[in-house]
Design a protein around this motif. Structure first.
Motif, PDB file in Angstrom:
ATOM      1  N   LEU A 599       0.908  -1.315   0.207  1.00 12.35           N
ATOM      2  CA  LEU A 599       0.150  -0.142   0.007  1.00 12.35           C
ATOM      3  C   LEU A 599       0.950   1.207  -0.076  1.00 12.35           C
ATOM      4  O   LEU A 599       0.486   2.188  -0.677  1.00 12.35           O
ATOM      5  CB  LEU A 599      -1.003   0.006   1.176  1.00 12.35           C
ATOM      6  CG  LEU A 599      -2.081  -1.080   1.239  1.00 12.35           C
ATOM      7  CD1 LEU A 599      -2.844  -0.959   2.458  1.00 12.35           C
ATOM      8  CD2 LEU A 599      -2.954  -0.665   0.093  1.00 12.35           C
ATOM      9  N   ALA A 600       2.089   1.108   0.943  1.00 16.79           N
ATOM     10  CA  ALA A 600       2.764   2.595   0.852  1.00 16.79           C
ATOM     11  C   ALA A 600       3.546   2.731  -0.476  1.00 16.79           C
ATOM     12  O   ALA A 600       3.527   3.714  -1.104  1.00 16.79           O
ATOM     13  CB  ALA A 600       4.063   2.124   1.797  1.00 16.79           C
ATOM     14  N   PHE A 601       4.010   1.508  -1.206  1.00 20.36           N
ATOM     15  CA  PHE A 601       4.532   1.717  -2.469  1.00 20.36           C
ATOM     16  C   PHE A 601       3.310   2.229  -3.540  1.00 20.36           C
ATOM     17  O   PHE A 601       3.735   2.857  -4.281  1.00 20.36           O
ATOM     18  CB  PHE A 601       5.074   0.264  -2.868  1.00 20.36           C
ATOM     19  CG  PHE A 601       5.561   0.324  -4.432  1.00 20.36           C
ATOM     20  CD1 PHE A 601       6.846   0.836  -4.762  1.00 20.36           C
ATOM     21  CD2 PHE A 601       4.801  -0.390  -5.333  1.00 20.36           C
ATOM     22  CE1 PHE A 601       7.135   0.745  -6.027  1.00 20.36           C
ATOM     23  CE2 PHE A 601       5.414  -0.472  -6.703  1.00 20.36           C
ATOM     24  CZ  PHE A 601       6.480   0.324  -6.894  1.00 20.36           C
ATOM     25  N   LEU A 602       2.225   1.741  -3.563  1.00 25.44           N
ATOM     26  CA  LEU A 602       1.321   2.263  -4.594  1.00 25.44           C
ATOM     27  C   LEU A 602       0.808   3.670  -3.937  1.00 25.44           C
ATOM     28  O   LEU A 602       0.687   4.414  -5.103  1.00 25.44           O
ATOM     29  CB  LEU A 602      -0.060   1.200  -4.105  1.00 25.44           C
ATOM     30  CG  LEU A 602       0.058  -0.191  -4.993  1.00 25.44           C
ATOM     31  CD1 LEU A 602      -1.301  -0.847  -4.478  1.00 25.44           C
ATOM     32  CD2 LEU A 602       0.633  -0.247  -6.173  1.00 25.44           C
ATOM     33  N   ALA A 603       0.843   4.122  -2.968  1.00 27.77           N
ATOM     34  CA  ALA A 603       0.614   5.552  -2.668  1.00 27.77           C
ATOM     35  C   ALA A 603       1.695   6.477  -3.358  1.00 27.77           C
ATOM     36  O   ALA A 603       1.323   7.288  -3.770  1.00 27.77           O
ATOM     37  CB  ALA A 603       0.531   5.710  -1.284  1.00 27.77           C
ATOM     38  N   LYS A 604       2.958   5.975  -3.175  1.00 33.97           N
ATOM     39  CA  LYS A 604       3.953   6.749  -3.819  1.00 33.97           C
ATOM     40  C   LYS A 604       3.830   6.825  -5.253  1.00 33.97           C
ATOM     41  O   LYS A 604       4.258   7.863  -5.765  1.00 33.97           O
ATOM     42  CB  LYS A 604       5.266   6.173  -3.294  1.00 33.97           C
ATOM     43  CG  LYS A 604       5.642   6.351  -1.771  1.00 33.97           C
ATOM     44  CD  LYS A 604       7.086   5.635  -1.372  1.00 33.97           C
ATOM     45  CE  LYS A 604       7.416   5.859  -0.077  1.00 33.97           C
ATOM     46  NZ  LYS A 604       8.719   5.482   0.331  1.00 33.97           N
ATOM     47  N   LEU A 605       3.460   5.404  -5.779  1.00 30.44           N
ATOM     48  CA  LEU A 605       3.434   5.538  -7.193  1.00 30.44           C
ATOM     49  C   LEU A 605       2.340   6.333  -7.820  1.00 30.44           C
ATOM     50  O   LEU A 605       2.296   6.986  -8.796  1.00 30.44           O
ATOM     51  CB  LEU A 605       3.258   4.059  -7.681  1.00 30.44           C
ATOM     52  CG  LEU A 605       3.182   3.733  -9.042  1.00 30.44           C
ATOM     53  CD1 LEU A 605       4.469   4.247  -9.986  1.00 30.44           C
ATOM     54  CD2 LEU A 605       2.987   2.115  -9.468  1.00 30.44           C
ATOM     55  N   THR A 606       0.970   6.180  -6.959  1.00 28.68           N
ATOM     56  CA  THR A 606       0.024   7.115  -7.566  1.00 28.68           C
ATOM     57  C   THR A 606       0.229   8.659  -7.409  1.00 28.68           C
ATOM     58  O   THR A 606       0.114   9.594  -8.326  1.00 28.68           O
ATOM     59  CB  THR A 606      -1.148   6.634  -6.457  1.00 28.68           C
ATOM     60  OG1 THR A 606      -1.533   5.435  -6.595  1.00 28.68           O
ATOM     61  CG2 THR A 606      -2.372   7.681  -6.879  1.00 28.68           C
ATOM     62  N   ALA A 607       1.019   8.960  -6.300  1.00 28.35           N
ATOM     63  CA  ALA A 607       1.330  10.423  -5.939  1.00 28.35           C
ATOM     64  C   ALA A 607       2.334  10.999  -7.226  1.00 28.35           C
ATOM     65  O   ALA A 607       2.299  11.904  -7.649  1.00 28.35           O
ATOM     66  CB  ALA A 607       1.946  10.742  -4.750  1.00 28.35           C
ATOM     67  N   ALA A 608       3.146  10.050  -7.506  1.00 25.39           N
ATOM     68  CA  ALA A 608       4.201  10.397  -8.617  1.00 25.39           C
ATOM     69  C   ALA A 608       3.411  10.656 -10.030  1.00 25.39           C
ATOM     70  O   ALA A 608       3.744  11.214 -10.727  1.00 25.39           O
ATOM     71  CB  ALA A 608       5.410   9.479  -8.627  1.00 25.39           C
ATOM     72  N   THR A 609       2.608   9.509 -10.203  1.00 26.30           N
ATOM     73  CA  THR A 609       1.928   9.690 -11.495  1.00 26.30           C
ATOM     74  C   THR A 609       1.002  11.031 -11.644  1.00 26.30           C
ATOM     75  O   THR A 609       0.698  11.403 -12.528  1.00 26.30           O
ATOM     76  CB  THR A 609       0.896   8.253 -11.506  1.00 26.30           C
ATOM     77  OG1 THR A 609       1.623   7.155 -11.339  1.00 26.30           O
ATOM     78  CG2 THR A 609       0.183   8.238 -12.928  1.00 26.30           C
ATOM     79  N   GLU A 610       0.162  11.298 -10.498  1.00 22.34           N
ATOM     80  CA  GLU A 610      -0.663  12.370 -10.558  1.00 22.34           C
ATOM     81  C   GLU A 610       0.289  13.542 -10.788  1.00 22.34           C
ATOM     82  O   GLU A 610      -0.341  14.409 -11.313  1.00 22.34           O
ATOM     83  CB  GLU A 610      -1.325  12.463  -9.197  1.00 22.34           C
ATOM     84  CG  GLU A 610      -2.487  11.357  -9.075  1.00 22.34           C
ATOM     85  CD  GLU A 610      -3.705  11.488  -9.898  1.00 22.34           C
ATOM     86  OE1 GLU A 610      -3.758  12.417 -10.460  1.00 22.34           O
ATOM     87  OE2 GLU A 610      -4.096  10.274 -10.177  1.00 22.34           O
ATOM     88  N   ALA A 611       1.162  13.585 -10.052  1.00 17.56           N
ATOM     89  CA  ALA A 611       2.350  14.800 -10.453  1.00 17.56           C
ATOM     90  C   ALA A 611       2.655  14.966 -11.865  1.00 17.56           C
ATOM     91  O   ALA A 611       2.232  16.229 -12.315  1.00 17.56           O
ATOM     92  CB  ALA A 611       3.157  14.726  -9.277  1.00 17.56           C
ATOM     93  N   ARG A 612       2.808  13.895 -12.460  1.00 23.71           N
ATOM     94  CA  ARG A 612       3.438  13.954 -13.848  1.00 23.71           C
ATOM     95  C   ARG A 612       2.307  14.233 -14.748  1.00 23.71           C
ATOM     96  O   ARG A 612       2.434  14.962 -15.701  1.00 23.71           O
ATOM     97  CB  ARG A 612       3.804  12.544 -14.295  1.00 23.71           C
ATOM     98  CG  ARG A 612       4.505  12.357 -15.852  1.00 23.71           C
ATOM     99  CD  ARG A 612       5.194  11.148 -15.793  1.00 23.71           C
ATOM    100  NE  ARG A 612       5.641  11.162 -17.207  1.00 23.71           N
ATOM    101  CZ  ARG A 612       4.993  10.397 -18.328  1.00 23.71           C
ATOM    102  NH1 ARG A 612       3.642  10.214 -18.334  1.00 23.71           N
ATOM    103  NH2 ARG A 612       5.607  10.571 -19.416  1.00 23.71           N
TER     104      ARG A 612
END
Length: 659
Positions: A599-612
């Motif tokens: 879940l922590a890894f997916l949260a970081k990945l989602t935040a990076a995707t939204e920022a991009r």
């Protein structure tokens, strides 16, 4: 488990003659083979294989030292000394007399071409660590059952190699033939170089086999190497199944290396005992860490899956101990038991077998001796395709045997069901890549390459533990996800079958009238293990496309509906699968995302995707502000231009429209 090595002249052959034949110890110079084996307390080697008749040898007879030197050291007849003396007495010259005892091409001719002659292959068979622990610490009957199952499994693999794999070649490999059998010298050992228990067999295969006309030629050793994995899975499956059925045991998966295929161990054997028996693993892991650091410094990146395998081999070689002094089995058994009691207590060692039977009773109550061949074929094809992309039948057959071992948990299965699953995986879920060419030899069935068209799972990353860096999902983990997704889709389709030809959806078409007696026979044999196939065939295809054994569940008066059948098989497979592997991961990919690390890894990945995504939108808005017209989609532009009246091929030049 099976490993293969070459037997060559000079130092390699001397290694086998001075160490392997006397229990992996050091044979004193000048000591005869018989005296060295008696002093070490190990059983003598015996001859095996159907090719012994051509040499005047008998299966089960003791391997003599001179016979071994002549056969596997010089590729000559085991009774070459007597034959040569008789020919010399009859007037033959020494050269002709010696050539008459040579099997195939002389070794000297091969060396004159600056080639190293291959005298044979060494096959080493050893069971799983938990079976070795039970053998070393169990009572006499337990040890007898395991030794008998081990010997039978080795003999079964040798028989399979002779029937399905072994070939002789000549004319630079352009001509091949099936030999009547192989010539093998077998040596049984009891411990490893550290003196801890390790029941294993060394099989020394002669690189010569006889044709029907009596001549001897070399084996196709490349073919034997290629089928080593399939042979190893057959040994593990045969031995584990026989031991579990004889002693009432079951198996559970044990993850040795994160991300790689788990080892099916005996349920109830504590991990501490397995680690006690596996003394070299800790040294190998320490050496592997140092070698990996050196690899990163040299190449600037972490090793991939293949590189990690090679580094592990180097770590094992660097930590390999010296030869030990062989001991009789009675002394080893007493020392092993005393060491285990000292480390883990009398209660654990005395109640080890009962503990395993208690754990097995729970598993055997949930896992019935049934094999869903439809789901098995999908699972095998998806795993092999994801791991290899292009594969041959031997890869599918090895995976089918792993599937039986992981699904049945040590329960018996119908004969040749592994071949049936492999054939169904190739016929229904694979497509052939090898195209026969006109004027060339038609490839053999095991030389044909296949592939599949399953969805390819995307790669994901798994957080590291104990200070280790994160790693990408291995090919096996991705294969498991692909297989589970396909099997779940099949279960869903079974639950909601389409209505065909006006027939009710909750009925299953019966077999032809001529085949109904098979179902009656299957219900009468309710206690036997069955192979279950859920593919629906046309009326004319039932006899040819059906499974080789039973086609229904035992102990049932009426046919189940597709929904009931799906529920039954789903329950059986879920009971056969492990609930938890390690580090919170389960066999259900849907629950992998619920682990805290995931879940922590997916949260970081989602935040990076939204920022991009926001950055791309802002950049696009800035470009539109500078150029209000903006880029026009090429397809839309071409469509609009074709709608203009008087549009000609030369009017759009210079306007950015591509021809």
């Amino acid at each position: 488990m099976l490993s293969v090595a070459k037997i060559q002249r000079r130092n390699a052959w001397q290694y086998f003659l001075r160490g392997v034949v006397v229990g992996d110890g050091r044979r004193p110079v000048g000591r005869s083979l018989k005296d060295a084996q008696e002093e070490a307390g190990i059983p003598p080697g015996v001859w095996m294989g159907r090719g012994l008749a051509g040499l005047g040898l008998t299966a089960g007879a003791v391997v003599g030292e001179r016979e071994l030197e002549l056969l596997l050291g010089e590729l000559r007849h085991p009774d070459a000394d007597r034959i040569e003396r008789e020919l010399l007495a009859g007037g033959d010259d020494p050269v002709s007399a010696r050539l008459a005892t040579v099997l195939g091409q002389p070794v000297e001719d091969i060396e004159q071409r600056d080639l190293v002659p291959l005298l044979g292959l060494e096959f080493v068979f050893r069971p799983q660590a938990s079976l070795v622990v039970l053998w070393a610490l169990g009572d006499d009957r337990t040890r007898e059952v395991i030794e008998r199952a081990h010997a039978r499994a080795v003999a079964r693999v040798l028989e399979w190699l002779e029937d399905e794999v072994a070939e002789i070649r000549w004319a630079s490999g352009r001509k091949r033939a099936k030999p009547p059998g192989l010539v093998v010298a077998a040596f049984r050992h009891f411990d490893n170089r550290d003196g801890f228990p390790l029941l294993h067999h060394h099989l020394l295969l002669l690189n010569r086999a006889q044709r029907s006309d009596g001549t001897w030629y070399a084996l196709d050793t490349v073919r034997l190497y290629q089928h080593a994995v399939a042979a190893g899975t057959l040994y593990t499956l045969a031995m584990t199944t026989e031991v579990c059925e004889e002693l009432g045991l079951a198996t559970v998966p044990r993850e040795v290396t994160p991300g790689l295929r788990p080892v099916m161990e005996i349920a109830g054997v504590p991990a501490e005992l397995i680690e006690w028996k596996s003394t070299r693993r800790e040294r190998i892991e320490d050496a592997l860490e140092a070698i990996t650091d050196q690899y990163v410094k040299e190449y600037g990146r972490l090793p991939d899956e293949r590189a990690r395998h090679n580094l592990g081999w180097w770590a094992a070689q660097d930590t390999r101990p010296d030869k030990k002094t062989p001991r009789p089995l009675e002394q080893l058994l007493a020392w092993w038991r005393a060491s285990a009691i000292l480390n883990f207590g009398q209660q654990m060692i005395a109640g080890l077998l009962e503990r395993c039977r208690t754990a097995a009773a729970v598993i055997r109550a949930r896992v019935r001796p049934l094999v869903d061949t439809a789901l098995a074929a999908v699972d095998v094809a998806a795993v092999v395709y994801t791991v290899r992309n292009a594969f041959a039948r031997r890869h599918v057959l090895a995976e089918a045997r792993r599937h039986l071992l992981e699904t049945l948990r040590g329960r018996a299965f119908p004969p040749r069901v592994d071949d049936y699953i492999a054939d169904q995986a190739l016929a229904r879920h694979s497509r052939q890549l090898t195209v026969p060419q006109e004027g060339r030899r038609t490839p053999a069935p095991d030389q044909i390459t296949y592939t599949a068209d399953f969805p390819w799972p995307a790669r994901w990353f798994i957080a590291g533990t104990d200070g280790k860096p994160p790693r990408s999902a291995t090919r096996y983990e991705r294969a498991q996800v692909a297989s589970l997704a396909l099997r779940n889709a099949i279960r869903t389709a079974r639950t909601n079958p389409p209505v065909r030809d006006g027939a009710p959806a909750a009925t299953t078409p019966p077999p032809p009238a001529g085949d109904r007696h098979h179902h009656d026979d299957d219900r009468a044999a309710a206690d036997r293990p069955h192979a279950v196939d859920h593919h629906h065939h046309h009326h004319d295809d039932w006899a040819s496309a059906g499974p080789p054994h039973a086609v229904d569940h035992p102990g049932r008066d009426t046919l189940l509906t597709p929904a009931q059948r799906s529920t039954t098989i789903h329950t059986h497979l879920q009971a056969a699968m492990p609930e938890v592997y390690a580090q919170g991961r389960t066999t259900d990919p849907g629950t992998w995302t619920t682990a805290p690390e995931r879940l922590a890894f997916l949260a970081k990945l989602t935040a990076a995707t939204e920022a991009r995504k926001r950055r791309l939108v802002e950049e696009d808005a800035d470009r539109r502000a500078l150029d209000p017209a903006g880029p026009v989609d090429r397809r839309r532009q071409e469509h609009e231009q074709h709608q203009q009246p008087g549009h000609g091929p030369g009017q759009d030049q210079g306007r950015g429209v591509q021809p």
